[in-house]
Motif scaffolding. Sequence first.
Motif, PDB file in Angstrom:
ATOM      1  N   LYS A  90       0.801  -1.219   0.000  1.00 48.77           N
ATOM      2  CA  LYS A  90       0.000   0.000   0.000  1.00 48.77           C
ATOM      3  C   LYS A  90       0.836   1.271   0.000  1.00 48.77           C
ATOM      4  O   LYS A  90       0.308   2.379   0.073  1.00 48.77           O
ATOM      5  N   GLY A 129       0.245   3.718   3.584  1.00 43.89           N
ATOM      6  CA  GLY A 129       0.364   2.955   4.814  1.00 43.89           C
ATOM      7  C   GLY A 129      -0.430   1.660   4.817  1.00 43.89           C
ATOM      8  O   GLY A 129      -1.335   1.469   4.011  1.00 43.89           O
ATOM      9  N   PRO A 130      -0.105   0.761   5.738  1.00 41.60           N
ATOM     10  CA  PRO A 130      -0.701  -0.583   5.741  1.00 41.60           C
ATOM     11  C   PRO A 130      -2.162  -0.634   6.124  1.00 41.60           C
ATOM     12  O   PRO A 130      -2.821  -1.652   5.940  1.00 41.60           O
ATOM     13  N   HIS A 131      -2.710   0.447   6.696  1.00 48.43           N
ATOM     14  CA  HIS A 131      -4.099   0.408   7.141  1.00 48.43           C
ATOM     15  C   HIS A 131      -5.052   1.016   6.118  1.00 48.43           C
ATOM     16  O   HIS A 131      -6.264   1.057   6.346  1.00 48.43           O
ATOM     17  N   ALA A 132      -4.516   1.495   4.994  1.00 48.83           N
ATOM     18  CA  ALA A 132      -5.361   2.077   3.953  1.00 48.83           C
ATOM     19  C   ALA A 132      -6.110   0.986   3.206  1.00 48.83           C
ATOM     20  O   ALA A 132      -5.706  -0.170   3.185  1.00 48.83           O
ATOM     21  N   PHE A 192      -8.154  -1.239   3.449  1.00 51.16           N
ATOM     22  CA  PHE A 192      -8.748  -1.913   4.604  1.00 51.16           C
ATOM     23  C   PHE A 192      -7.636  -2.244   5.587  1.00 51.16           C
ATOM     24  O   PHE A 192      -6.509  -2.563   5.211  1.00 51.16           O
ATOM     25  N   ASP A 193      -7.969  -2.119   6.860  1.00 54.89           N
ATOM     26  CA  ASP A 193      -7.040  -2.470   7.926  1.00 54.89           C
ATOM     27  C   ASP A 193      -6.988  -3.994   8.017  1.00 54.89           C
ATOM     28  O   ASP A 193      -8.040  -4.643   8.098  1.00 54.89           O
ATOM     29  N   PRO A 194      -5.805  -4.606   7.996  1.00 54.49           N
ATOM     30  CA  PRO A 194      -5.744  -6.063   8.122  1.00 54.49           C
ATOM     31  C   PRO A 194      -6.458  -6.598   9.352  1.00 54.49           C
ATOM     32  O   PRO A 194      -6.794  -7.790   9.406  1.00 54.49           O
ATOM     33  N   ALA A 195      -6.722  -5.734  10.335  1.00 52.34           N
ATOM     34  CA  ALA A 195      -7.432  -6.173  11.536  1.00 52.34           C
ATOM     35  C   ALA A 195      -8.858  -6.616  11.234  1.00 52.34           C
ATOM     36  O   ALA A 195      -9.476  -7.334  12.036  1.00 52.34           O
ATOM     37  N   ASP A 231     -16.024  -3.651   4.249  1.00 52.99           N
ATOM     38  CA  ASP A 231     -14.890  -3.206   5.063  1.00 52.99           C
ATOM     39  C   ASP A 231     -13.797  -2.551   4.224  1.00 52.99           C
ATOM     40  O   ASP A 231     -12.767  -2.133   4.767  1.00 52.99           O
ATOM     41  N   ARG A 248     -12.398   0.507   2.262  1.00 52.44           N
ATOM     42  CA  ARG A 248     -12.576   1.966   2.221  1.00 52.44           C
ATOM     43  C   ARG A 248     -11.657   2.490   1.112  1.00 52.44           C
ATOM     44  O   ARG A 248     -10.452   2.645   1.321  1.00 52.44           O
TER      45      ARG A 248
END
Length: 383
Positions: free
Chosen positions: A170, A174-177, A179-182, A241, A243
Amino acid sequence: MGKNWIPMSHTEGEAAKQAHVALPEGTYEREMGKEGFFGPAAHLYHQNPPTGWIDWEGPLKPRAFDTAKFAAAVDCPWKAQLMMGNAHVKFRHMLMTRAMDHLVRNGDGDELLFVHDGEGALFCDFGHLTYAEGDYIMLPRGSMWRLEPKTPSKILLIEATNDSYRLPDKGIVGPHAIFDPAVLQIPKLDDAYRAQQQVKKPWRVVIKRRDQLSTVTYPYNPLDVVGWKGDLTAVKLNWRDIRPLMSHRYHLPPSAHTTFLASRFVVCTFVPRPIESDPEALKVPFFHNNDDYDEVIFYHQGSFFSRDNIHPGMISLHPCGFPHGPHPKAFATGAKGTRKETDEVAVMIDTRDALDVATAAESVEFKGYVATWNPDGFKQAAE
């Protein structure tokens, strides 16, 4: 992948200052690009739509298929309708209405399921999870699994032959863009999983390897795991989920919506988003010829702002080698700027290698699709 082109930039004649923004009046922009929107590109400004053909002969034409016409249910994923594929990816459509009485294992590659309709349960080596409309489920190569539909389930099967699925890099966002892997869910060793272990009967495992089937029978249920650890497992992601990346001043290419990737193809997801609000920004997908990839889009739900005469369950195929882009009505609507957001959900597969269309797909083909970019041809195709 290293660069294999001559780095340069040049402008000739009437051209926009930036791609997809403030086009010269009366022109149609076409992007001629390499490496799936990641490589060098030229933007050419035409007096007429690049998709304004009035006739087409030969096999390299845009095609469309209607999976809603498939009525027969199957009891095994390996009986699903093969739509198209090549040596690196296979794309199948499956309708399942009752619980599987056996397990399957794909020895050819990772399997990605997309649930177009229905709900139910999946049992696999790693545990139990429920599924519903809009879920992706990624099953690593070699996983044993079976489905128990609660309602009739229409599912796409996207096999990464001899390959593994991974998440895209990504980059600077950043890694949370996207979708957050969480948000990724994994199967659980819950009561439902333990209960199915108690069914005392022989269980078959139908293994697919090199597209040939072998059946192994056990006197017990081989999904008898009591625990596991590690960083390899099945995962579930729902499109809600996701975005999406977006810009109110610039129309982003499809590559910005990559969800999963393999070595020779990518899987992208188009989900609802605001349409670009800047009056100078292009508001529909730009005309382009992506000359390194075949493009497949499965239309899941909503109204598809770049297409006419397309409904949920349809699949379009645009082989590489010619320009394609929005239909005339969609292009005109985008120019007016009346739509403020999209409501479409679609799954796109871009393949580095040419796809072969299977007999099952040809049986539900919309033959008039190639004519739908021409206003006169559209009427004839719709009839």
